[in-house]
Design an enzyme around this catalytic site. Structure first.
Site, mmCIF file in Angstrom:
data_model
loop_
_atom_site.group_PDB
_atom_site.id
_atom_site.type_symbol
_atom_site.label_atom_id
_atom_site.label_comp_id
_atom_site.label_asym_id
_atom_site.label_seq_id
_atom_site.Cartn_x
_atom_site.Cartn_y
_atom_site.Cartn_z
ATOM 1 N N HIS A 41 0.816 -1.206 0.000
ATOM 2 C CA HIS A 41 0.000 0.000 0.000
ATOM 3 C C HIS A 41 0.855 1.264 0.000
ATOM 4 C CE1 HIS A 41 -3.936 1.553 -0.087
ATOM 5 N NE2 HIS A 41 -4.169 1.726 1.198
ATOM 6 N N ASN A 91 -5.719 7.240 4.409
ATOM 7 C CA ASN A 91 -7.039 7.822 4.130
ATOM 8 C C ASN A 91 -7.144 9.304 4.479
ATOM 9 O OD1 ASN A 91 -7.000 7.501 6.881
ATOM 10 N ND2 ASN A 91 -8.985 6.497 7.035
ATOM 11 N N ASN A 137 -8.349 5.307 -1.496
ATOM 12 C CA ASN A 137 -8.635 6.224 -0.385
ATOM 13 C C ASN A 137 -7.653 7.377 -0.273
ATOM 14 O OD1 ASN A 137 -10.923 4.798 0.420
ATOM 15 N ND2 ASN A 137 -9.766 3.466 1.803
#
Length: 229
Positions: A41, A91, A137
């Protein structure tokens, strides 16, 4: 514009003494989670770190509390460039991006976001010129905080999970040793793409690269110059 260095709470950050530069200023951001830079990520952060290495400024990372991130200020092709690694979770990465843009006077269209892409296999990447967040996100946070979606992006493929592994678990795990070999090649080519984007920032620029094992062999044998973009 000559950089100066200011110490602060044990951290040193390279800053420009004059940011009233009238030309274009750019900001390249590696989206990800702080403290989890080696996960899928956070591959965007790995790319930005690789760019700093390539530019010879990796020793100038410094914490900037006013933007909640690690920052390097440098110059590429005669234009000021801010490298940013947010210190907030994915996020809400947009909070850091917007604060840095406001502080350094950088327009959204000159902010390039580097992020992971589930819908592209590992070894594939592309430049996307603005548009929707496509479910990411971190990008969504940037769009909301900057109140526009014009930011170009470098989308770095990490592939979807195999079997019953959840997406959440997949993106928060690291790469296997075999995958890391591909990632190393991806980092090299991502840096080349970022430099090309800085040199030719117009929307007509497009590039999609698939790193095959044949190309990986060329890179590992020191014949990277034979790999065609």
């Amino acid at each position: 514009v000559e950089p100066t260095v200011e110490p602060g709470h044990g951290e040193r950050i390279a800053r420009y003494s004059e940011w009233n530069y009238r030309g274009k200023k750019y900001q390249d951001v590696g989206l990800g989670n702080p403290g989890m830079e080696r996960t899928r990520h956070s591959v965007g952060m790995a790319v930005i770190s690789a760019l700093a290495d390539h530019l010879g400024v990796a020793n100038r990372w410094g914490g900037d509390r006013s933007v909640c991130g690690d920052v390097i200020m440098t110059e590429v092709h005669g234009s000021p460039l801010v490298l940013l690694r947010p210190r907030r979770m994915m996020n809400i990465n947009g909070v850091c991006v917007a604060k840095a843009a406001a502080k350094y006077g950088i327009k959204p269209e000159n902010i390039l976001l580097v992020h992971d892409e589930l819908d592209k296999p590992l070894g594939k990447m592309s430049i996307k010129q603005g548009g929707s967040a496509r479910g990411h996100n971190g990008v969504r946070s940037c769009v909301e905080c900057l109140q526009t979606d014009v930011m170009p992006r470098l989308r770095v493929g990490i592939g979807r999970p195999a079997g019953r592994t959840s997406v959440e678990r997949h993106v928060l795990t690291g790469f296997s040793s075999e995958e890391q070999n591909i990632v190393n090649c991806v980092l090299v080519q991502s840096v080349e793409l970022l430099l090309l984007q800085l040199e030719h920032p117009k929307p007509v620029f497009r590039s999609v690269i698939k790193v095959t094992f044949q190309r990986l062999k060329l890179w590992k044998t020191g014949e990277f110059w034979k790999i065609k973009l």
